[in-house]
Enzyme design. Structure first.
Site, PDB file in Angstrom:
ATOM      1  N   GLU A  25       7.315   7.203   4.102  1.00  0.00           N
ATOM      2  CA  GLU A  25       6.809   8.562   2.536  1.00  0.00           C
ATOM      3  C   GLU A  25       8.035   9.298   2.309  1.00  0.00           C
ATOM      4  O   GLU A  25       8.044  10.172   3.443  1.00  0.00           O
ATOM      5  CB  GLU A  25       5.712   8.729   2.268  1.00  0.00           C
ATOM      6  CG  GLU A  25       5.202   9.675   1.229  1.00  0.00           C
ATOM      7  CD  GLU A  25       3.760   9.303   0.977  1.00  0.00           C
ATOM      8  OE1 GLU A  25       3.354  10.096  -0.540  1.00  0.00           O
ATOM      9  OE2 GLU A  25       3.187   9.393   1.672  1.00  0.00           O
ATOM     10  N   ASN A 175      -1.233   3.095  -6.092  1.00  0.00           N
ATOM     11  CA  ASN A 175      -1.562   3.832  -4.370  1.00  0.00           C
ATOM     12  C   ASN A 175      -2.877   5.139  -5.103  1.00  0.00           C
ATOM     13  O   ASN A 175      -2.442   5.606  -5.777  1.00  0.00           O
ATOM     14  CB  ASN A 175      -0.392   4.524  -3.912  1.00  0.00           C
ATOM     15  CG  ASN A 175      -0.607   5.319  -2.890  1.00  0.00           C
ATOM     16  OD1 ASN A 175      -0.795   4.939  -1.676  1.00  0.00           O
ATOM     17  ND2 ASN A 175      -0.892   6.924  -2.969  1.00  0.00           N
ATOM     18  N   GLU A 176      -3.754   4.720  -3.877  1.00  0.00           N
ATOM     19  CA  GLU A 176      -5.067   5.889  -4.104  1.00  0.00           C
ATOM     20  C   GLU A 176      -5.776   6.052  -5.543  1.00  0.00           C
ATOM     21  O   GLU A 176      -5.672   7.097  -6.300  1.00  0.00           O
ATOM     22  CB  GLU A 176      -4.261   7.033  -3.621  1.00  0.00           C
ATOM     23  CG  GLU A 176      -4.415   6.616  -2.055  1.00  0.00           C
ATOM     24  CD  GLU A 176      -4.104   8.214  -0.911  1.00  0.00           C
ATOM     25  OE1 GLU A 176      -4.777   9.039  -1.155  1.00  0.00           O
ATOM     26  OE2 GLU A 176      -4.436   7.170   0.596  1.00  0.00           O
ATOM     27  N   TYR A 249      -8.313   6.801   7.225  1.00  0.00           N
ATOM     28  CA  TYR A 249      -8.136   7.503   8.810  1.00  0.00           C
ATOM     29  C   TYR A 249      -9.007   8.108   9.255  1.00  0.00           C
ATOM     30  O   TYR A 249      -9.654   8.018   8.988  1.00  0.00           O
ATOM     31  CB  TYR A 249      -7.284   8.968   7.293  1.00  0.00           C
ATOM     32  CG  TYR A 249      -5.880   8.649   7.157  1.00  0.00           C
ATOM     33  CD1 TYR A 249      -4.305   8.720   7.912  1.00  0.00           C
ATOM     34  CD2 TYR A 249      -5.568   8.347   5.618  1.00  0.00           C
ATOM     35  CE1 TYR A 249      -3.570   8.471   7.795  1.00  0.00           C
ATOM     36  CE2 TYR A 249      -4.426   8.094   5.565  1.00  0.00           C
ATOM     37  CZ  TYR A 249      -2.850   7.995   5.588  1.00  0.00           C
ATOM     38  OH  TYR A 249      -2.312   7.952   5.705  1.00  0.00           O
ATOM     39  N   GLU A 303      -2.275   2.178   5.014  1.00  0.00           N
ATOM     40  CA  GLU A 303      -2.108   3.248   5.674  1.00  0.00           C
ATOM     41  C   GLU A 303      -3.686   3.520   6.792  1.00  0.00           C
ATOM     42  O   GLU A 303      -4.462   3.408   6.036  1.00  0.00           O
ATOM     43  CB  GLU A 303      -2.360   4.913   4.727  1.00  0.00           C
ATOM     44  CG  GLU A 303      -1.462   4.701   3.843  1.00  0.00           C
ATOM     45  CD  GLU A 303      -1.325   5.769   2.318  1.00  0.00           C
ATOM     46  OE1 GLU A 303      -2.388   6.894   3.153  1.00  0.00           O
ATOM     47  OE2 GLU A 303      -1.097   5.597   1.609  1.00  0.00           O
ATOM     48  N   GLN A 355       2.743   8.197   9.715  1.00  0.00           N
ATOM     49  CA  GLN A 355       3.502   6.947   9.293  1.00  0.00           C
ATOM     50  C   GLN A 355       4.900   7.085  10.306  1.00  0.00           C
ATOM     51  O   GLN A 355       4.845   7.778  11.640  1.00  0.00           O
ATOM     52  CB  GLN A 355       4.025   8.165   7.951  1.00  0.00           C
ATOM     53  CG  GLN A 355       3.437   8.137   6.801  1.00  0.00           C
ATOM     54  CD  GLN A 355       4.038   8.901   5.537  1.00  0.00           C
ATOM     55  OE1 GLN A 355       5.189   8.787   5.469  1.00  0.00           O
ATOM     56  NE2 GLN A 355       2.899   9.061   5.093  1.00  0.00           N
TER      57      GLN A 355
END
Length: 512
Positions: A25, A175-176, A249, A303, A355
């Site tokens: 990213e 995304n999100e 996460y 992610e 990442q």
């Protein structure tokens, strides 16, 4: 002693190589001074990309890489990243509010596809579904994939240096979108996804679209999304979908200590939260199957990783937004996560650790001419043997760990395990979740036998807080030794806070 049963006669499915994917990213030091140093840099590079990183990344067989975001994608205009670099506009990065950095657009579609080719990975593009139009998204696909000379956009791509199509197969539509991607309701986003997918599919039948699903804190998003999605059934038109995206996460906001300072219970708390990805995957897939029994869609965990949100500015090197040190704790967490993905390869078709470099759960730290492989890099190197192998049923019996934190008691298994077989080579990967004790493990092989000798690869260190840094780039690396299993049993000792790979020749008793 912990006992593990591995069944050569019970295959879960093929482990898709894309489970071992990565994420780049335009955030902090991921792109600039991370993968990209520029063609005129004194740092050794290949077409502007950091040579050492390219060479090391290629070694671990990165099957797919997601780009350009993340949140960055939802304000990205793909046209800013094409044409002569000296003429590209300088724009405000989505993350400007966090670190004050602007976007030079020196790495755009052409450059990123070239990076993927250098490391032998497939590109996975995240499409802006919040601040641009459906037509512009479709035009980006046309620009990337239309055959040479067929359309004006294909001619434009040729003029910009790429006559042959990029053949980008995987496209994430948004995304999100429950958060930084527009704060949408699942019903609002579903309406947008349906438009993007149904309009864009005309550019090529090989396209694989991925929808935005929830993160672990809002699992109910899925039920509402699919309720809206199924309204299309009444008109007989189904917006195509290859995968449904989840984000997970292990977020450290203090209960897990800091990056380098933590207690035993704080270590175990991180492992417990990491293990919770398994029921999250199972429940999400169950909802997906209930909604689409006749249309197989896989889970895409695009992610995942450990995110020390309050502690991500550690001076190793501590230069970029959300940069953090990687120690054996991150390595063990990565190993148990990949074990879970292997065991659920019938559900998970892609996963992208967040990442790649200088940010969150990185495989690399890069600064100036230095490039360091973190402990998690070596986990991916050890686990690459699972790619395209058949995942096997495993049963773990024995020791559990009980701990208390913030007045609550919890229990976690001492060992995480997955196993696969390919070309009569059995790969068993183990993560010892105990920060205090080595574990003796007896591995029974059912419906087959070990043959000859094997190897045991161990990633460990005297202290679980050890990691690789610019000062000590090879402090923690795997050590290999020969082992000699006999018959259908093998006993090994797995060091505390370690990751182990066993590679063993075997043959199956199954009838051919």
């Amino acid at each position: 002693m912990i006992q593990i049963g591995i069944r050569l006669d019970e295959e879960i499915g093929r482990i898709h190589p894309h489970i071992y994917g990565h994420f780049v990213e335009h955030l902090g030091g991921v792109v600039y001074d991370g993968i990209w140093v520029g063609e005129d840099s004194d740092i050794p590079n290949i077409k502007g990309f950091r040579q050492e990183l390219v060479e090391k990344l290629k070694e671990i067989q990165p099957a797919v890489i997601r780009w350009p975001g993340g949140c960055f994608a939802e304000t990205y205009d793909w046209r800013d990243g094409i044409g002569p670099r000296e003429q590209r506009p300088v724009t405000v990065n989505w993350w400007y509010m966090n670190d004050g950095k602007i976007e030079s657009n020196q790495v755009g579609s052409h450059e990123f596809v070239e990076f993927c080719r250098l490391v032998s990975a497939e590109p996975y593009f995240a499409v802006n579904a919040t601040t641009t139009t459906v037509l512009e998204a479709r035009n980006w696909i046309e620009y990337c994939n239309m055959e040479q000379g067929m359309t004006t956009l294909a001619l434009k791509r040729e003029k910009n240096g790429s006559p042959e199509p990029f053949n980008v197969k995987y496209w994430g539509l948004g995304n999100e979108n429950w958060g930084g991607g527009g704060c949408m309701t699942p019903e609002d986003y579903c309406h947008i996804y349906r438009k993007y997918a149904i309009i864009s599919k005309s550019v090529g039948p090989e396209l694989q679209f991925i929808a935005c699903g929830p993160y672990e804190g809002i699992p109910e998003w899925t039920e509402k999304f699919w309720a809206k999605y199924k309204e299309m059934y009444t008109v007989g038109r189904i917006a195509p979908m290859y995968g449904y995206s989840l984000h997970y996460y292990v977020t450290n906001t203090g209960a897990m200590g800091s990056e380098l300072e933590y207690t035993g219970p704080q270590w175990y708390e991180m492992m417990r939260v990491g293990l919770d990805i398994e029921p999250f995957l199972q429940s999400q897939y169950a909802m997906l199957q209930a909604a689409l029994p006749a249309h197989p869609v896989g889970l895409v965990v695009d992610e995942w990783g450990v995110w020390h949100q309050l502690y991500g500015k550690h001076p190793q090197p501590g230069k970029y937004l959300y940069e953090q040190a990687g120690t054996m704790r991150e390595a063990v967490l990565a190993a148990l996560t990949l074990n879970i993905f292997n065991r659920h390869c019938d559900k998970v078709v892609m996963a992208n650790v967040a990442q790649l470099v200088n940010c969150i759960h990185s495989l690399f730290l890069a600064k100036g001419s230095a490039c360091v492989a973190t402990t998690s890099y070596y986990v991916f190197d050890m686990y690459k043997v699972h790619q395209n192998a058949a995942s096997l049923q495993t049963e773990v019996e024995g020791k559990h760990i009980t701990y208390t934190i913030e007045g609550e008691s919890y229990e976690i298994p001492a060992i995480s395990c997955s196993a696969s077989v390919k070309d009569d080579v059995l790969a068993v990967t183990l993560a010892n979740l105990s920060v205090e004790d080595d574990q003796d493990v007896l591995i029974h092989l059912y419906a087959g036998q070990y043959t000859g000798t094997g190897t045991m690869h161990v990633l460990s260190s005297p202290s679980p807080k050890d990691g690789n840094s610019f000062e000590e780039p090879y402090k923690v690396t795997p050590v290999e030794q020969a082992i000699a299993p006999a018959g259908s049993e093998l006993t090994v000792t797995v060091p505390k806070a370690s990751v182990v790979l066993l590679k063993l020749n075997c043959y199956s008793h199954k009838p051919v």
